[in-house]
Enzyme design. Sequence first.
Site, PDB file in Angstrom:
ATOM      1  N   GLY A   7      29.873  -7.370 -39.966  1.00 41.19           N
ATOM      2  CA  GLY A   7      28.614  -8.119 -39.843  1.00 41.19           C
ATOM      3  C   GLY A   7      27.500  -7.503 -40.665  1.00 41.19           C
ATOM      4  O   GLY A   7      27.715  -6.540 -41.429  1.00 41.19           O
ATOM      5  N   THR A  33      31.293 -14.266 -37.115  1.00 37.82           N
ATOM      6  CA  THR A  33      30.049 -14.430 -37.886  1.00 37.82           C
ATOM      7  C   THR A  33      29.981 -13.422 -39.037  1.00 37.82           C
ATOM      8  O   THR A  33      29.065 -13.473 -39.847  1.00 37.82           O
ATOM      9  CB  THR A  33      28.792 -14.254 -36.998  1.00 37.82           C
ATOM     10  OG1 THR A  33      28.886 -12.990 -36.314  1.00 37.82           O
ATOM     11  CG2 THR A  33      28.659 -15.374 -35.985  1.00 37.82           C
ATOM     12  N   ASP A  54      40.016  -9.472 -32.136  1.00 33.21           N
ATOM     13  CA  ASP A  54      38.986  -9.950 -31.208  1.00 33.21           C
ATOM     14  C   ASP A  54      38.841  -8.903 -30.103  1.00 33.21           C
ATOM     15  O   ASP A  54      39.797  -8.656 -29.358  1.00 33.21           O
ATOM     16  CB  ASP A  54      39.438 -11.304 -30.627  1.00 33.21           C
ATOM     17  CG  ASP A  54      38.434 -11.880 -29.652  1.00 33.21           C
ATOM     18  OD1 ASP A  54      37.523 -11.148 -29.210  1.00 33.21           O
ATOM     19  OD2 ASP A  54      38.571 -13.067 -29.319  1.00 33.21           O
ATOM     20  N   LEU A  59      41.827  -3.166 -26.645  1.00 32.96           N
ATOM     21  CA  LEU A  59      41.690  -2.490 -27.929  1.00 32.96           C
ATOM     22  C   LEU A  59      42.465  -1.176 -27.864  1.00 32.96           C
ATOM     23  O   LEU A  59      42.113  -0.287 -27.094  1.00 32.96           O
ATOM     24  CB  LEU A  59      40.190  -2.221 -28.111  1.00 32.96           C
ATOM     25  CG  LEU A  59      39.617  -1.857 -29.443  1.00 32.96           C
ATOM     26  CD1 LEU A  59      40.057  -2.840 -30.516  1.00 32.96           C
ATOM     27  CD2 LEU A  59      38.091  -1.861 -29.344  1.00 32.96           C
ATOM     28  N   TYR A 143      22.710 -15.166 -24.345  1.00 37.09           N
ATOM     29  CA  TYR A 143      22.666 -13.891 -25.086  1.00 37.09           C
ATOM     30  C   TYR A 143      21.973 -12.802 -24.258  1.00 37.09           C
ATOM     31  O   TYR A 143      22.488 -11.696 -24.112  1.00 37.09           O
ATOM     32  CB  TYR A 143      21.926 -14.142 -26.396  1.00 37.09           C
ATOM     33  CG  TYR A 143      21.795 -12.964 -27.331  1.00 37.09           C
ATOM     34  CD1 TYR A 143      22.893 -12.495 -28.053  1.00 37.09           C
ATOM     35  CD2 TYR A 143      20.558 -12.352 -27.533  1.00 37.09           C
ATOM     36  CE1 TYR A 143      22.758 -11.433 -28.951  1.00 37.09           C
ATOM     37  CE2 TYR A 143      20.415 -11.302 -28.425  1.00 37.09           C
ATOM     38  CZ  TYR A 143      21.513 -10.846 -29.134  1.00 37.09           C
ATOM     39  OH  TYR A 143      21.370  -9.795 -30.030  1.00 37.09           O
ATOM     40  N   THR A 173      15.601  -7.094 -37.080  1.00 41.06           N
ATOM     41  CA  THR A 173      15.939  -6.311 -38.270  1.00 41.06           C
ATOM     42  C   THR A 173      16.365  -7.266 -39.384  1.00 41.06           C
ATOM     43  O   THR A 173      16.995  -8.286 -39.110  1.00 41.06           O
ATOM     44  CB  THR A 173      17.065  -5.315 -37.931  1.00 41.06           C
ATOM     45  OG1 THR A 173      16.595  -4.466 -36.885  1.00 41.06           O
ATOM     46  CG2 THR A 173      17.451  -4.465 -39.116  1.00 41.06           C
TER      47      THR A 173
HETATM   48  P1  NAD Z   1      26.288 -10.290 -37.172  1.00 49.32           P
HETATM   49  O1  NAD Z   1      26.648 -11.611 -36.602  1.00 49.32           O
HETATM   50  O2  NAD Z   1      26.078 -10.179 -38.633  1.00 49.32           O
HETATM   51  O3  NAD Z   1      27.379  -9.185 -36.757  1.00 49.32           O
HETATM   52  C1  NAD Z   1      28.141  -9.241 -35.594  1.00 49.32           C
HETATM   53  C2  NAD Z   1      29.588  -8.959 -35.966  1.00 49.32           C
HETATM   54  O4  NAD Z   1      30.386  -8.948 -34.766  1.00 49.32           O
HETATM   55  C3  NAD Z   1      30.189 -10.022 -36.887  1.00 49.32           C
HETATM   56  O5  NAD Z   1      30.830  -9.418 -37.979  1.00 49.32           O
HETATM   57  C4  NAD Z   1      31.167 -10.766 -35.985  1.00 49.32           C
HETATM   58  O6  NAD Z   1      32.237 -11.341 -36.707  1.00 49.32           O
HETATM   59  C5  NAD Z   1      31.590  -9.659 -35.026  1.00 49.32           C
HETATM   60  N1  NAD Z   1      32.106 -10.150 -33.763  1.00 49.32           N
HETATM   61  C6  NAD Z   1      31.540 -11.036 -32.899  1.00 49.32           C
HETATM   62  N2  NAD Z   1      32.341 -11.272 -31.846  1.00 49.32           N
HETATM   63  C7  NAD Z   1      33.453 -10.498 -32.023  1.00 49.32           C
HETATM   64  C8  NAD Z   1      34.633 -10.311 -31.280  1.00 49.32           C
HETATM   65  N3  NAD Z   1      34.858 -10.981 -30.126  1.00 49.32           N
HETATM   66  N4  NAD Z   1      35.577  -9.452 -31.753  1.00 49.32           N
HETATM   67  C9  NAD Z   1      35.365  -8.762 -32.914  1.00 49.32           C
HETATM   68  N5  NAD Z   1      34.257  -8.919 -33.667  1.00 49.32           N
HETATM   69  C10 NAD Z   1      33.300  -9.780 -33.230  1.00 49.32           C
HETATM   70  O7  NAD Z   1      24.985  -9.797 -36.371  1.00 49.32           O
HETATM   71  P2  NAD Z   1      24.071  -8.509 -36.587  1.00 49.32           P
HETATM   72  O8  NAD Z   1      22.694  -8.972 -36.836  1.00 49.32           O
HETATM   73  O9  NAD Z   1      24.702  -7.582 -37.539  1.00 49.32           O
HETATM   74  O10 NAD Z   1      24.099  -7.875 -35.126  1.00 49.32           O
HETATM   75  C11 NAD Z   1      24.945  -6.790 -34.804  1.00 49.32           C
HETATM   76  C12 NAD Z   1      24.655  -6.325 -33.377  1.00 49.32           C
HETATM   77  O11 NAD Z   1      23.298  -5.905 -33.245  1.00 49.32           O
HETATM   78  C13 NAD Z   1      24.879  -7.428 -32.325  1.00 49.32           C
HETATM   79  O12 NAD Z   1      25.429  -6.849 -31.174  1.00 49.32           O
HETATM   80  C14 NAD Z   1      23.465  -7.900 -32.035  1.00 49.32           C
HETATM   81  O13 NAD Z   1      23.351  -8.422 -30.736  1.00 49.32           O
HETATM   82  C15 NAD Z   1      22.662  -6.623 -32.206  1.00 49.32           C
HETATM   83  N6  NAD Z   1      21.253  -6.905 -32.562  1.00 49.32           N
HETATM   84  C16 NAD Z   1      20.918  -7.301 -33.823  1.00 49.32           C
HETATM   85  C17 NAD Z   1      19.583  -7.560 -34.128  1.00 49.32           C
HETATM   86  C18 NAD Z   1      19.140  -7.952 -35.518  1.00 49.32           C
HETATM   87  O14 NAD Z   1      17.943  -8.152 -35.730  1.00 49.32           O
HETATM   88  N7  NAD Z   1      20.009  -8.072 -36.498  1.00 49.32           N
HETATM   89  C19 NAD Z   1      18.592  -7.443 -33.138  1.00 49.32           C
HETATM   90  C20 NAD Z   1      18.982  -7.062 -31.864  1.00 49.32           C
HETATM   91  C21 NAD Z   1      20.320  -6.767 -31.581  1.00 49.32           C
END
Ligand code: NAD
Length: 307
Positions: A7, A33, A54, A59, A143, A173
């Site tokens: 991600g 995603t 997944d 795991l 969420y 972020t």
């Molecule tokens: P993102 O969607 O780019 O990354 C999430 C990743 O998790 C993706 O690669 C997706 O394929 C993977 N994923 C989802 N469900 C899965 C599953 N069941 N098994 C394996 N992989 C799975 O989002 P991000 O912005 O990089 O966010 C990453 C983390 O940080 C998340 O937990 C999110 O809640 C948290 N977060 C992000 C922000 C932000 O501003 N980006 C803010 C608060 C919290």
Amino acid sequence: MVLGGAGFLGSHLCERLLADGAESVLAVDNLVTGSLKNLEGLQRDARFDLLQHDVCLPLVVAGPVDYVFNLASPASPKDFEVLWLEIMRVGSLGTQHALELAEVKQAVMLQASTSEIYGDPLVHPQVESYFGNVDSTGPRAIYDEAKRYGEALVQAFRRKRGVATRIVRIFNTYGPRMRLDDGRVVPELVGRALRGEPLTLYGDGSQTRSFCFVDDLIDGILKLALSTEQGPVNVGNPREQTIREFAEAVLRATGGTSGLVFRPLPPGDPKQRRPDITRARTLLGWEPKVTLEEGLPRTIEYFRGLL
Ligand code: NAD
Ligand code: UDP
């Protein structure tokens, strides 16, 4: 191990771990995603591997593991509409599997939590001791409550099973490798400005957010992982602005002239958000360094490349 390693944040974390000299980094991701493209540079490094899996399924991996970073979860409000069951499952089952793995391996487990823990906050700026204002039956509860359950589960594994845990509450972020179509305000407004389309402001644009550049965020996550701090720690940039001000900054930075249009405010959209980072400053010696004036052009260049 970085769960969610393909991600936006996860791929930057993998990259930084390798750059800092990690012996090996295993990303685990089901690509719901995330994207293989985010890992293009990393796949050439012999110390890096990707397990397509997944994390809602158990795991099991061979060999020692020192750190389990749990970033697996869709994170955009647009995802809350479509991937609602996936979000609730990964926040609960996925987090449990990450904790069970850390227990078996005697690894440190770091949970990516969120400012959404605070809901539509009545305390401003948000300090970790604030319990929040979350509507448990509203559209964002999918969420928010998954993430609140995740924090509760992490603390229960720490208390009952002695797992070494960390909780980072991540505030908005941004940076390269966000999905252009994920609906979050940074890719949405930058994409529109670059395509010459009007920038969409939800409500009157007076709601506030505080945007942290990805490199700063990753730095905070690593400092927390290496600390012994077991309570939640906010990591984000305390510079707060209205979404209208942010949209105007996007127009200036892109040279866009397409203007603004107003759309209805989605239900449950928080009115204000700004981290109190006293704990991160004092416990971790961390604070953000990259200003919006520096980080936004780097992000725009990335999206320009995609388009
Ligand atoms: P993102 O969607 O780019 O990354 C999430 C990743 O998790 C993706 O690669 C997706 O394929 C993977 N994923 C989802 N469900 C899965 C599953 N069941 N098994 C394996 N992989 C799975 O989002 P991000 O912005 O990089 O966010 C990453 C983390 O940080 C998340 O937990 C999110 O809640 C948290 N977060 C992000 C922000 C932000 O501003 N980006 C803010 C608060 C919290
Ligand atoms: N927003 C907006 N126009 C858009 C996308 C988002 O005005 O095209 C607003 C949204 O209503 C919210 C803020 O920008 O108030 C941040 O939205 P985002 O989805 O990035 O994150 P979150 O609401 O989870 O903080």
